[in-house]
Design a protein around this motif. Structure first.
Motif, short mmCIF file in Angstrom:
data_model
loop_
_atom_site.label_atom_id
_atom_site.label_comp_id
_atom_site.label_asym_id
_atom_site.label_seq_id
_atom_site.Cartn_x
_atom_site.Cartn_y
_atom_site.Cartn_z
N LYS A 70 0.90 -1.16 0.10
CA LYS A 70 0.09 -0.20 0.12
C LYS A 70 0.76 1.21 -0.07
CE LYS A 70 -3.86 2.32 2.49
NZ LYS A 70 -3.32 3.68 2.22
N ARG A 72 3.88 1.71 -1.01
CA ARG A 72 4.56 1.62 -2.36
C ARG A 72 3.54 2.23 -3.65
NH1 ARG A 72 6.91 -3.69 -5.84
NH2 ARG A 72 7.77 -2.41 -7.43
N LEU A 73 2.34 1.76 -3.39
CA LEU A 73 1.36 2.00 -4.39
C LEU A 73 0.94 3.64 -4.13
CD1 LEU A 73 -0.70 1.16 -6.64
CD2 LEU A 73 -2.10 0.51 -4.66
N GLU A 77 1.51 6.55 -6.89
CA GLU A 77 0.23 7.36 -7.29
C GLU A 77 0.70 8.65 -7.24
OE1 GLU A 77 -3.07 5.89 -4.89
OE2 GLU A 77 -3.60 4.39 -6.30
#
Length: 80
Positions: A70, A72-73, A77
Motif C-alpha cells: 500500500k 509503495r502504491l 500514485e
C-alpha cells in the motif's frame, strides 16, 4: 495390652490400604476425565496452540506485506 496393640495395628493397616485404594481411584478418575476431554476437543476440531501461533504469524506477515504494498502504491500514485 497386647490385644489393644493388635487392634491398633489392624486399624492402621486398614487405613493404609484404604488410602492406597483412594489414590488409585483418584488416578483412574483423572485419566478417564483427561481421555474424555481429549476426545471432546478432538471431535470439535479445535486447533492446537502451535497451529494457532503458526497461522497468527502468517497473518501478521501478510498484514505487513499488504502495508508495504500500500505504501509503495501510494508512492507511485503520488508520482503520477
Amino acid at each position: 495390652m497386647q490385644t489393644r496393640n493388635k487392634i491398633f495395628d489392624d486399624i492402621s493397616q486398614i487405613m493404609t490400604n484404604a488410602m492406597g485404594v483412594a489414590q488409585g481411584a483418584k488416578d483412574e478418575a483423572e485419566n478417564a476425565m483427561k481421555g474424555l476431554m481429549d476426545r471432546w476437543l478432538a471431535d470439535r476440531d479445535f486447533v492446537t496452540r502451535e497451529e494457532f501461533d503458526a497461522v497468527r504469524a502468517m497473518a501478521q506477515k501478510a498484514r505487513e506485506e499488504n502495508e508495504a504494498l500500500k505504501a509503495r502504491l501510494d508512492t507511485l500514485e503520488a508520482k503520477s
